[in-house]
Motif scaffolding. Structure first.
Motif, short mmCIF file in Angstrom:
data_model
loop_
_atom_site.label_atom_id
_atom_site.label_comp_id
_atom_site.label_asym_id
_atom_site.label_seq_id
_atom_site.Cartn_x
_atom_site.Cartn_y
_atom_site.Cartn_z
N PHE A 34 0.82 -1.21 0.00
CA PHE A 34 0.00 0.00 0.00
C PHE A 34 0.86 1.27 0.00
O PHE A 34 0.33 2.36 0.27
CB PHE A 34 -0.92 0.02 1.22
CG PHE A 34 -2.12 -0.88 1.11
CD1 PHE A 34 -3.39 -0.36 0.90
CD2 PHE A 34 -1.99 -2.26 1.23
CE1 PHE A 34 -4.50 -1.19 0.81
CE2 PHE A 34 -3.10 -3.10 1.16
CZ PHE A 34 -4.36 -2.56 0.94
N LEU A 35 2.15 1.17 -0.29
CA LEU A 35 3.03 2.34 -0.22
C LEU A 35 2.51 3.51 -1.04
O LEU A 35 2.54 4.66 -0.59
CB LEU A 35 4.44 1.96 -0.69
CG LEU A 35 5.41 1.42 0.36
CD1 LEU A 35 6.71 1.01 -0.30
CD2 LEU A 35 5.66 2.45 1.46
N SER A 36 2.01 3.24 -2.21
CA SER A 36 1.53 4.32 -3.08
C SER A 36 0.22 4.93 -2.59
O SER A 36 -0.19 6.00 -3.06
CB SER A 36 1.36 3.81 -4.52
OG SER A 36 0.36 2.79 -4.57
N GLU A 37 -0.45 4.24 -1.65
CA GLU A 37 -1.73 4.72 -1.13
C GLU A 37 -1.57 5.48 0.19
O GLU A 37 -2.54 6.04 0.70
CB GLU A 37 -2.67 3.53 -0.89
CG GLU A 37 -2.88 2.63 -2.09
CD GLU A 37 -3.60 3.35 -3.22
OE1 GLU A 37 -4.40 4.27 -2.93
OE2 GLU A 37 -3.36 2.99 -4.39
N ALA A 38 -0.35 5.47 0.75
CA ALA A 38 -0.14 6.08 2.07
C ALA A 38 -0.39 7.59 2.02
O ALA A 38 -0.09 8.26 1.02
CB ALA A 38 1.29 5.81 2.54
N GLY A 83 1.91 14.77 -1.64
CA GLY A 83 1.85 14.27 -3.01
C GLY A 83 0.66 13.38 -3.26
O GLY A 83 0.26 13.18 -4.42
N HIS A 84 0.07 12.82 -2.21
CA HIS A 84 -1.15 12.03 -2.38
C HIS A 84 -2.28 12.96 -2.83
O HIS A 84 -2.38 14.10 -2.37
CB HIS A 84 -1.51 11.36 -1.05
CG HIS A 84 -2.59 10.32 -1.17
ND1 HIS A 84 -3.92 10.64 -1.37
CD2 HIS A 84 -2.54 8.96 -1.10
CE1 HIS A 84 -4.63 9.53 -1.42
NE2 HIS A 84 -3.81 8.50 -1.27
N PRO A 85 -3.15 12.52 -3.75
CA PRO A 85 -4.23 13.39 -4.25
C PRO A 85 -5.14 13.93 -3.14
O PRO A 85 -5.74 15.01 -3.30
CB PRO A 85 -5.01 12.47 -5.19
CG PRO A 85 -4.03 11.43 -5.62
CD PRO A 85 -3.11 11.21 -4.45
N GLN A 118 -6.61 17.99 1.53
CA GLN A 118 -7.82 17.85 2.33
C GLN A 118 -7.52 17.15 3.65
O GLN A 118 -8.04 17.51 4.71
CB GLN A 118 -8.88 17.07 1.57
CG GLN A 118 -10.17 16.81 2.34
CD GLN A 118 -10.91 18.08 2.69
OE1 GLN A 118 -10.97 19.01 1.87
NE2 GLN A 118 -11.47 18.15 3.90
N ALA A 119 -6.67 16.14 3.62
CA ALA A 119 -6.38 15.34 4.81
C ALA A 119 -5.78 16.17 5.93
O ALA A 119 -6.05 15.93 7.11
CB ALA A 119 -5.46 14.18 4.46
N LEU A 166 1.45 1.98 4.95
CA LEU A 166 0.62 3.16 5.13
C LEU A 166 1.24 4.10 6.17
O LEU A 166 2.26 3.79 6.79
CB LEU A 166 -0.79 2.74 5.55
CG LEU A 166 -1.58 1.98 4.48
CD1 LEU A 166 -2.84 1.37 5.07
CD2 LEU A 166 -1.92 2.89 3.30
N ASN A 167 0.61 5.25 6.37
CA ASN A 167 1.12 6.26 7.29
C ASN A 167 0.76 5.85 8.72
O ASN A 167 -0.38 5.98 9.15
CB ASN A 167 0.54 7.63 6.96
CG ASN A 167 1.17 8.75 7.76
OD1 ASN A 167 1.47 8.60 8.94
ND2 ASN A 167 1.40 9.88 7.11
N ALA A 168 1.75 5.38 9.47
CA ALA A 168 1.50 4.87 10.82
C ALA A 168 1.16 5.99 11.79
O ALA A 168 0.43 5.77 12.77
CB ALA A 168 2.71 4.09 11.32
N GLU A 169 1.68 7.21 11.56
CA GLU A 169 1.36 8.32 12.46
C GLU A 169 -0.10 8.72 12.33
O GLU A 169 -0.78 8.97 13.34
CB GLU A 169 2.27 9.51 12.16
CG GLU A 169 3.71 9.29 12.61
CD GLU A 169 4.58 10.52 12.42
OE1 GLU A 169 4.21 11.40 11.61
OE2 GLU A 169 5.62 10.61 13.09
#
Length: 407
Positions: free
Chosen positions: A5-9, A13-15, A19-20, A92-95
């Motif tokens: 899932f690295l590209s989904e973390a 740069g994530h689309p 917003q996040a 994924l982003n653990a934080e």
């Protein structure tokens, strides 16, 4: 295992990144702060008072006097550990995952899901609305909980959208349906509590799954410790343990189940197929969930306490609602101090902190939390009581009840 899932973390740069990391208001930053936005959210939640109170709130067994029985704070820490392990394994982003997990149950009522049902019943009667712990968790992180900022003034937590979203969207049974994040950013305050809405991020989806994984085995461990299971039920649990070749286990336990489900989830999931378990473990999770509800959650010893909890919650609500007056509610709460000093003191402070700014001047100007209630309005006053009760621990609610009925 490959971090598929690295590209989904959720990283820059994530689309969905902009917003996040959005906050309702700008958040101050100290010079040289090394933390990411999500690490700050984790710490802000860790330091708030609602998190501290979880140690005296029910997970399954009410107001337990046994130091080794799970309370809500232990459950939250288990969910955080499980979710972080899954996130790190998948890439994924653990934080972000940890920040969602630590705050997901801040809005739970005293006495667990029984307390949630009791408050919902009162809210329906008085306000025509429902009480759901996930919506109340969002309410607490958005508008109730405060932290001291530089200068000594207290502001709301002001967490990022991704964390707030994961908190309010953590509920819902999985079954054999894989979990995917939704595509669109929704106004979180408008998400209805009786509708399952998937989280905005994969990290939020991980917390949703981890919430299930973390509870199954711990409930069983507590039931065994408290000796509420029959011989036949214990025999069944031994048979389940033996399915995994664990012949040395007398019964199934939490660490065994966590390992089984975490490993299976990480091997079975991908961005294309979603977060999912193998068919065998979907069946096992369903089987154990049914076992827990039938033999633990609705055990007759717990049913006795539900009646007691109902008496406590209804009594506190009625006593506080009895202080309402369009012109002198605060004066009435002051008078209540003569017979219920602890209850009246804390509820008075609640009304001051979240009332009109002119009320805050009677005690302190340090609170800049959102204004939530007008004590002159009956519906606002009722909401203030429900919010106040929902923040109570089991032990505080029992103490308040005993104060009311004692002479």
């Amino acid at each position: 295992m490959e971090p598929t899932f690295l590209s989904e973390a959720m990283h820059p740069g994530h689309p969905k990144w902009d917003q996040a990391v959005t906050r309702r208001d700008p958040l101050y930053a100290r010079q040289g702060d090394l933390r990411s936005e999500f690490a700050r959210d984790y710490n802000r939640t860790l330091h708030c008072t609602a998190y501290r109170r979880l140690k005296h709130k029910t997970q399954v067994f009410y107001a337990t006097q046994n130091d080794h029985v799970c309370t809500r704070i232990e459950h939250v820490n288990h969910v955080t550990a499980v979710a972080r392990t899954i996130a790190e394994t998948l890439g994924l982003n653990a934080e972000l995952t940890s920040a969602i997990a630590i705050g997901h149950d801040l809005g739970h009522a005293p006495f667990g899901h029984a307390g949630e049902r009791l408050l919902s019943r009162i809210a329906e009667t008085e306000l025509g609305s429902r009480f759901r712990h996930q919506n109340n968790s969002l309410h607490f992180v958005d508008r109730i909980e405060t932290l001291e900022a530089p200068g000594g003034v207290h502001y709301n937590l002001n967490l990022t959208y991704a964390v707030r979203d994961g908190v309010v969207c953590h509920c819902g049974q999985m079954g054999d349906r894989p979990v995917y994040p939704r595509d669109t950013a929704l106004p979180l305050e408008q998400i209805p509590g009786d509708t399952i809405v998937e989280p905005f991020t994969w990290e939020g989806a991980v917390v949703k799954v981890a919430d299930r994984v973390a509870a199954l085995g711990r409930d069983i461990e507590d039931a065994i410790r408290l000796k509420i299971l029959t011989r036949d039920e214990l025999k069944y649990l031994r048979a389940v343990a033996q399915r995994f070749g664990e012949s040395t286990f007398r019964h199934i336990n939490n660490s065994l189940l966590m390992q089984v489900f975490i490993n299976d989830l990480c091997r079975s999931s991908s961005p294309e197929t979603g977060l999912r378990f193998s068919s065998a473990n979907v069946e096992l999770m369903s089987e154990l969930t049914e076992f827990n509800y039938r033999h633990i959650h609705f055990h007759e010893r717990l049913a006795y306490f539900v009646e007691y909890a109902e008496l406590i919650v209804n009594t506190i609500f009625k006593r506080l609602k009895g202080t309402y007056h369009p012109d002198k509610s605060l004066s009435n709460v002051n008078q209540l101090r003569e017979v219920c000093p602890h209850l009246a003191d804390t509820f008075y402070d609640w009304l001051i902190k979240y009332g009109h700014p002119s009320l805050r001047r009677t005690i302190s100007l340090k609170y800049m939390a959102d204004r939530l209630y007008n004590p002159e309005d009956e519906d606002d006053y009722t909401r203030a009581i429900l919010d106040y009760i929902s923040g109570m621990t089991d032990s505080f609610a029992i103490k308040a009840f005993e104060e009311i009925v004692s002479f």
